[in-house]
Write a protein that holds these residues in place. Sequence first.
Motif, PDB file in Angstrom:
ATOM      1  N   GLN A 181       0.803  -1.177  -0.302  1.00  9.20           N
ATOM      2  CA  GLN A 181       0.119  -0.254  -0.210  1.00  9.20           C
ATOM      3  C   GLN A 181       1.326   1.524   0.301  1.00  9.20           C
ATOM      4  N   LEU A 182       2.386   0.591   0.253  1.00 11.08           N
ATOM      5  CA  LEU A 182       2.663   2.152   0.385  1.00 11.08           C
ATOM      6  C   LEU A 182       3.611   3.001  -0.964  1.00 11.08           C
ATOM      7  N   ASN A 183       3.070   2.919  -1.792  1.00 13.13           N
ATOM      8  CA  ASN A 183       3.993   3.241  -3.598  1.00 13.13           C
ATOM      9  C   ASN A 183       2.831   4.460  -3.847  1.00 13.13           C
ATOM     10  N   GLU A 184       3.163   4.915  -5.037  1.00 16.06           N
ATOM     11  CA  GLU A 184       2.897   6.017  -5.569  1.00 16.06           C
ATOM     12  C   GLU A 184       1.306   6.636  -5.360  1.00 16.06           C
ATOM     13  N   HIS A 185       0.485   5.398  -5.459  1.00 11.04           N
ATOM     14  CA  HIS A 185      -0.660   5.167  -5.682  1.00 11.04           C
ATOM     15  C   HIS A 185      -1.795   4.984  -4.429  1.00 11.04           C
ATOM     16  N   ASN A 186      -1.045   5.492  -3.227  1.00 10.02           N
ATOM     17  CA  ASN A 186      -1.491   5.316  -2.196  1.00 10.02           C
ATOM     18  C   ASN A 186      -1.961   7.117  -1.914  1.00 10.02           C
ATOM     19  N   LYS A 187      -3.484   7.489  -1.845  1.00  7.99           N
ATOM     20  CA  LYS A 187      -4.409   8.058  -1.371  1.00  7.99           C
ATOM     21  C   LYS A 187      -3.458   9.029  -0.856  1.00  7.99           C
ATOM     22  N   LEU A 188      -2.834   8.873   0.497  1.00  2.67           N
ATOM     23  CA  LEU A 188      -2.145   9.793   1.405  1.00  2.67           C
ATOM     24  C   LEU A 188      -1.464  10.274   0.306  1.00  2.67           C
ATOM     25  N   PHE A 189      -0.211   9.324  -0.254  1.00  4.20           N
ATOM     26  CA  PHE A 189       1.330   9.627  -0.588  1.00  4.20           C
ATOM     27  C   PHE A 189       0.321  10.940  -1.954  1.00  4.20           C
ATOM     28  N   GLU A 190      -0.265  10.212  -2.855  1.00  2.00           N
ATOM     29  CA  GLU A 190      -0.867  11.457  -3.925  1.00  2.00           C
ATOM     30  C   GLU A 190      -1.845  12.753  -3.436  1.00  2.00           C
ATOM     31  N   LEU A 191      -2.275  12.770  -2.047  1.00  4.59           N
ATOM     32  CA  LEU A 191      -2.907  13.967  -1.919  1.00  4.59           C
ATOM     33  C   LEU A 191      -2.340  14.824  -1.342  1.00  4.59           C
ATOM     34  N   THR A 192      -1.223  14.154  -0.519  1.00  7.94           N
ATOM     35  CA  THR A 192      -0.264  15.725  -0.138  1.00  7.94           C
ATOM     36  C   THR A 192       1.341  15.468  -0.823  1.00  7.94           C
ATOM     37  N   LEU A 193       1.085  14.791  -2.321  1.00  3.99           N
ATOM     38  CA  LEU A 193       2.475  15.093  -3.246  1.00  3.99           C
ATOM     39  C   LEU A 193       1.651  16.612  -4.131  1.00  3.99           C
ATOM     40  N   ASN A 194       0.299  15.918  -4.331  1.00  2.00           N
ATOM     41  CA  ASN A 194       0.662  17.616  -5.547  1.00  2.00           C
ATOM     42  C   ASN A 194      -1.088  18.740  -3.422  1.00  2.00           C
ATOM     43  N   GLN A 195      -0.449  18.365  -2.998  1.00  2.00           N
ATOM     44  CA  GLN A 195      -1.058  19.647  -2.467  1.00  2.00           C
ATOM     45  C   GLN A 195       0.548  20.730  -1.806  1.00  2.00           C
ATOM     46  N   PHE A 196       1.550  19.661  -1.440  1.00  2.00           N
ATOM     47  CA  PHE A 196       2.629  20.407  -1.012  1.00  2.00           C
ATOM     48  C   PHE A 196       3.435  21.054  -2.649  1.00  2.00           C
ATOM     49  N   ALA A 197       2.840  20.293  -4.175  1.00  2.00           N
ATOM     50  CA  ALA A 197       3.280  20.839  -5.496  1.00  2.00           C
ATOM     51  C   ALA A 197       3.261  22.448  -5.775  1.00  2.00           C
ATOM     52  N   GLN A 198       1.691  22.437  -4.673  1.00  2.00           N
ATOM     53  CA  GLN A 198       0.810  23.185  -4.836  1.00  2.00           C
ATOM     54  C   GLN A 198       1.158  24.605  -4.228  1.00  2.00           C
TER      55      GLN A 198
ATOM     56  N   THR B 253       3.817  25.085  -2.610  1.00  2.00           N
ATOM     57  CA  THR B 253       5.126  25.419  -2.490  1.00  2.00           C
ATOM     58  C   THR B 253       4.527  26.593  -4.254  1.00  2.00           C
ATOM     59  N   LEU B 254       4.173  26.149  -5.086  1.00  2.00           N
ATOM     60  CA  LEU B 254       4.265  27.054  -6.446  1.00  2.00           C
ATOM     61  C   LEU B 254       3.255  28.500  -6.186  1.00  2.00           C
ATOM     62  N   ASP B 255       2.336  28.152  -5.522  1.00  2.00           N
ATOM     63  CA  ASP B 255       1.622  29.530  -5.187  1.00  2.00           C
ATOM     64  C   ASP B 255       2.595  30.102  -3.985  1.00  2.00           C
ATOM     65  N   PHE B 256       3.462  29.765  -3.010  1.00  2.00           N
ATOM     66  CA  PHE B 256       4.498  30.811  -2.420  1.00  2.00           C
ATOM     67  C   PHE B 256       5.517  30.809  -2.966  1.00  2.00           C
ATOM     68  N   GLY B 257       5.755  30.558  -3.961  1.00  2.00           N
ATOM     69  CA  GLY B 257       6.758  30.528  -5.586  1.00  2.00           C
ATOM     70  C   GLY B 257       6.646  32.081  -5.861  1.00  2.00           C
ATOM     71  N   GLU B 258       5.619  32.006  -6.374  1.00  2.00           N
ATOM     72  CA  GLU B 258       5.070  33.103  -7.063  1.00  2.00           C
ATOM     73  C   GLU B 258       5.555  34.674  -6.361  1.00  2.00           C
ATOM     74  N   GLN B 259       4.574  34.550  -4.921  1.00  2.00           N
ATOM     75  CA  GLN B 259       5.318  35.773  -4.207  1.00  2.00           C
ATOM     76  C   GLN B 259       6.713  35.803  -3.946  1.00  2.00           C
TER      77      GLN B 259
END
Length: 216
Positions: A38-55, A57-63
């Motif tokens: 279950q601990l792979n890139e299809h894990n829902k917590l992994f997908e959620l965290t990766l995508n939210q942290f990327a967004q 970082t991008l939002d903050f980076g724009e500022q």
Amino acid sequence: MNKCLINILLLISILAIQNIFSSPVQDADSSTFASNQQLNEHNKLFELTLNQFAQFTLDFGEQCKNFSSKLIKELVADGKMVDKEFSKEEYDKFVQSFEYLKNAKNNEDKLTYLNKITLETIASSKNLEEDKLLAEFLKKYEPHVFLEKVHALFSDYFAGFTADFNDYSNELNEKQKQEQQQLLDWFEEFSKEQSFAEKTQKFLDFFVFFNCCHGK
């Protein structure tokens, strides 16, 4: 003007470029990974965290990019940027990291640039806190005010991550909890950490548990 000072100037935008961290994702031996499928890139917590942290970082980076651009122009106009070409090179690297993250095609690329940008943030924060001479030189630009803002933004993000993690762990059955005990232990340590630098560093360890980009 030396590289350290230029990096601190970019820290006022909060995310400065320091090329002292080159590893895309943190190294870990095989024992770090919980031994279940279950601990792979299809894990829902992994997908959620990766995508939210990327967004995040991008939002903050724009500022950060907008503020950095204005700051550099002001310093150049004031004659404080002695080595203008070197400063421009550092700023270009700063902007490029966010562009690479924005255009990442897969999880491995996202993790590469998230890891790089976050480690640079930690290093820059430490430099500003530890170097009193630089802090005095930059007093006009109120770097500690911006530093407090970045700490608050990360704190808010970590609060959301904590809620998501608790939701995830509450859905696990007893067998799954046993299989994912290393991940649960990591979260307990992460939750107790109070230092911005240490907590942010430890947050990156979350991604190491998921067998996504190692061994490729």
